[in-house]
Design a protein around this motif. Structure first.
Motif, PDB file in Angstrom:
ATOM      1  N   ASN A 107      37.102  85.527  -3.671  1.00  0.00           N
ATOM      2  CA  ASN A 107      37.564  84.692  -2.581  1.00  0.00           C
ATOM      3  C   ASN A 107      37.154  85.367  -1.274  1.00  0.00           C
ATOM      4  O   ASN A 107      36.552  86.444  -1.290  1.00  0.00           O
ATOM      5  N   GLU A 108      37.466  84.748  -0.157  1.00  0.00           N
ATOM      6  CA  GLU A 108      36.975  85.247   1.123  1.00  0.00           C
ATOM      7  C   GLU A 108      37.489  86.635   1.463  1.00  0.00           C
ATOM      8  O   GLU A 108      36.854  87.369   2.215  1.00  0.00           O
ATOM      9  N   SER A 109      38.627  87.005   0.917  1.00  0.00           N
ATOM     10  CA  SER A 109      39.244  88.272   1.313  1.00  0.00           C
ATOM     11  C   SER A 109      38.818  89.460   0.462  1.00  0.00           C
ATOM     12  O   SER A 109      38.896  90.598   0.902  1.00  0.00           O
ATOM     13  N   HIS A 110      38.371  89.218  -0.767  1.00  0.00           N
ATOM     14  CA  HIS A 110      38.005  90.342  -1.613  1.00  0.00           C
ATOM     15  C   HIS A 110      37.203  89.890  -2.834  1.00  0.00           C
ATOM     16  O   HIS A 110      37.131  88.695  -3.150  1.00  0.00           O
ATOM     17  N   GLU A 136      31.163  78.561   0.712  1.00  0.00           N
ATOM     18  CA  GLU A 136      32.233  77.667   0.256  1.00  0.00           C
ATOM     19  C   GLU A 136      31.704  76.705  -0.797  1.00  0.00           C
ATOM     20  O   GLU A 136      30.559  76.235  -0.720  1.00  0.00           O
ATOM     21  N   ASP A 137      32.529  76.411  -1.774  1.00  0.00           N
ATOM     22  CA  ASP A 137      32.191  75.417  -2.785  1.00  0.00           C
ATOM     23  C   ASP A 137      32.754  74.075  -2.329  1.00  0.00           C
ATOM     24  O   ASP A 137      33.968  73.874  -2.321  1.00  0.00           O
ATOM     25  N   PRO A 138      31.912  73.114  -1.930  1.00  0.00           N
ATOM     26  CA  PRO A 138      32.414  71.839  -1.399  1.00  0.00           C
ATOM     27  C   PRO A 138      33.218  71.044  -2.405  1.00  0.00           C
ATOM     28  O   PRO A 138      34.054  70.223  -2.039  1.00  0.00           O
ATOM     29  N   SER A 139      32.978  71.295  -3.698  1.00  0.00           N
ATOM     30  CA  SER A 139      33.717  70.543  -4.717  1.00  0.00           C
ATOM     31  C   SER A 139      35.110  71.107  -4.946  1.00  0.00           C
ATOM     32  O   SER A 139      35.951  70.492  -5.602  1.00  0.00           O
ATOM     33  N   SER A 142      36.389  76.607  -8.623  1.00  0.00           N
ATOM     34  CA  SER A 142      36.210  78.051  -8.568  1.00  0.00           C
ATOM     35  C   SER A 142      34.938  78.440  -9.289  1.00  0.00           C
ATOM     36  O   SER A 142      34.638  77.941 -10.362  1.00  0.00           O
ATOM     37  N   SER A 143      34.162  79.354  -8.684  1.00  0.00           N
ATOM     38  CA  SER A 143      32.927  79.808  -9.311  1.00  0.00           C
ATOM     39  C   SER A 143      33.121  81.107 -10.069  1.00  0.00           C
ATOM     40  O   SER A 143      32.200  81.643 -10.653  1.00  0.00           O
ATOM     41  N   SER A 144      34.347  81.637 -10.037  1.00  0.00           N
ATOM     42  CA  SER A 144      34.576  82.918 -10.690  1.00  0.00           C
ATOM     43  C   SER A 144      34.773  82.738 -12.181  1.00  0.00           C
ATOM     44  O   SER A 144      35.147  81.678 -12.664  1.00  0.00           O
ATOM     45  N   SER A 145      34.520  83.812 -12.941  1.00  0.00           N
ATOM     46  CA  SER A 145      34.724  83.790 -14.382  1.00  0.00           C
ATOM     47  C   SER A 145      36.209  83.850 -14.673  1.00  0.00           C
ATOM     48  O   SER A 145      37.043  84.064 -13.797  1.00  0.00           O
ATOM     49  N   GLY A 162      34.768  79.450  -3.750  1.00  0.00           N
ATOM     50  CA  GLY A 162      33.362  79.651  -3.483  1.00  0.00           C
ATOM     51  C   GLY A 162      32.882  80.938  -4.107  1.00  0.00           C
ATOM     52  O   GLY A 162      33.448  81.412  -5.089  1.00  0.00           O
ATOM     53  N   HIS A 163      31.851  81.535  -3.504  1.00  0.00           N
ATOM     54  CA  HIS A 163      31.317  82.772  -4.052  1.00  0.00           C
ATOM     55  C   HIS A 163      30.534  83.515  -2.964  1.00  0.00           C
ATOM     56  O   HIS A 163      30.152  82.936  -1.948  1.00  0.00           O
ATOM     57  N   PHE A 164      30.309  84.800  -3.206  1.00  0.00           N
ATOM     58  CA  PHE A 164      29.489  85.603  -2.310  1.00  0.00           C
ATOM     59  C   PHE A 164      28.029  85.547  -2.742  1.00  0.00           C
ATOM     60  O   PHE A 164      27.720  85.401  -3.927  1.00  0.00           O
ATOM     61  N   VAL A 165      27.134  85.682  -1.773  1.00  0.00           N
ATOM     62  CA  VAL A 165      25.709  85.856  -2.045  1.00  0.00           C
ATOM     63  C   VAL A 165      25.263  87.135  -1.357  1.00  0.00           C
ATOM     64  O   VAL A 165      25.794  87.500  -0.287  1.00  0.00           O
ATOM     65  N   ASP A 166      24.295  87.835  -1.966  1.00  0.00           N
ATOM     66  CA  ASP A 166      23.815  89.083  -1.374  1.00  0.00           C
ATOM     67  C   ASP A 166      22.762  88.831  -0.311  1.00  0.00           C
ATOM     68  O   ASP A 166      22.508  87.669   0.076  1.00  0.00           O
ATOM     69  N   GLU A 167      22.123  89.911   0.162  1.00  0.00           N
ATOM     70  CA  GLU A 167      21.154  89.790   1.250  1.00  0.00           C
ATOM     71  C   GLU A 167      19.931  88.963   0.879  1.00  0.00           C
ATOM     72  O   GLU A 167      19.217  88.461   1.753  1.00  0.00           O
ATOM     73  N   ASN A 168      19.702  88.783  -0.439  1.00  0.00           N
ATOM     74  CA  ASN A 168      18.566  87.978  -0.908  1.00  0.00           C
ATOM     75  C   ASN A 168      18.960  86.546  -1.235  1.00  0.00           C
ATOM     76  O   ASN A 168      18.133  85.766  -1.724  1.00  0.00           O
ATOM     77  N   GLY A 169      20.217  86.207  -0.994  1.00  0.00           N
ATOM     78  CA  GLY A 169      20.695  84.866  -1.285  1.00  0.00           C
ATOM     79  C   GLY A 169      21.094  84.651  -2.724  1.00  0.00           C
ATOM     80  O   GLY A 169      21.356  83.516  -3.128  1.00  0.00           O
ATOM     81  N   ASN A 170      21.159  85.732  -3.523  1.00  0.00           N
ATOM     82  CA  ASN A 170      21.545  85.612  -4.928  1.00  0.00           C
ATOM     83  C   ASN A 170      23.061  85.630  -5.070  1.00  0.00           C
ATOM     84  O   ASN A 170      23.756  86.421  -4.404  1.00  0.00           O
TER      85      ASN A 170
END
Length: 210
Positions: A107-110, A136-139, A142-145, A162-170
């Protein structure tokens, strides 16, 4: 860590005929996956249990037929006492150590992770790389396992999915290598097995100082 310690344990009368089995069942096996303060960590397993009349028996003895081990009874007590020397395999987190955790919550905090499928870890947003972005996931899904284990720091109530993406957008997912920044322990009680809660970081020491 592999640590050998000697424990002075009470032997119940019902276990007199099979002292080793009785001591393991009553005192040692219940320690597995609990935080045990004398070892300063979580007991993962134990082995090589040997009984003796004194602590730390001489394991180098070559006597083919060892002498019988005597237990001590004190006055009117129903139990007798005996020394058990045990090899414990212990998980003892150390600050600054790098470990691999499986992402199980975002989530956004951790970022929430699980180590060895047993121990919860959390990396606060402030200790994630600045190049990572929250998507953010517009739907609203949750994208987490699926969650494994528990941690009071993994409550993401009220926050967007939603989910985090790294510096390469992954997308950040799967195994992530992180450094232990801090941890909290709680010893076993009658109602709880105790726990180790880990706080991690993905920043270098220099980045943290900045």
């Amino acid at each position: 860590h592999l640590q050998t310690i000697s424990l002075y344990l009470p032997l119940s009368p019902i276990s007199q005929s099979s002292a080793l089995t009785g001591l393991c069942a009553e005192h040692l096996s219940p320690l597995i996956l609990t935080y045990y303060p004398p070892l300063r960590g979580i007991v993962l397993s134990y082995s090589n249990v040997r009984l003796s009349e004194t602590p730390s028996p001489d394991s180098s003895s070559t006597t083919e037929e060892p002498l019988p081990v005597l237990a001590k009874s004190v006055d009117e007590y129903a139990v007798s006492f005996i020394w058990a020397t045990v090899d414990f395999l212990v998980f003892r987190p150390l600050k600054g150590t790098w470990i691999d955790g499986y992402v199980n919550l975002q989530n956004e905090s951790h970022l929430g992770l699980v180590y060895l499928n047993l121990f919860s870890a959390s990396i606060p947003r402030s200790y994630l790389p600045k190049s990572w972005k929250w998507i953010e996931d517009p739907s609203g899904n949750s994208s987490s396992s699926r969650k494994v284990g528990k941690s009071s720091k993994e409550s993401g109530g009220g926050e967007g999915q939603g989910h985090f993406v790294d510096e390469n957008g992954n997308k950040v997912d799967g195994m992530v290598r992180f450094r232990i920044r801090d941890f909290e322990t709680q010893a076993r009680t009658e109602s709880d097995r105790g726990f180790v809660s880990i706080e991690g970081t993905l920043l270098s020491a220099e980045e943290e100082r900045e």
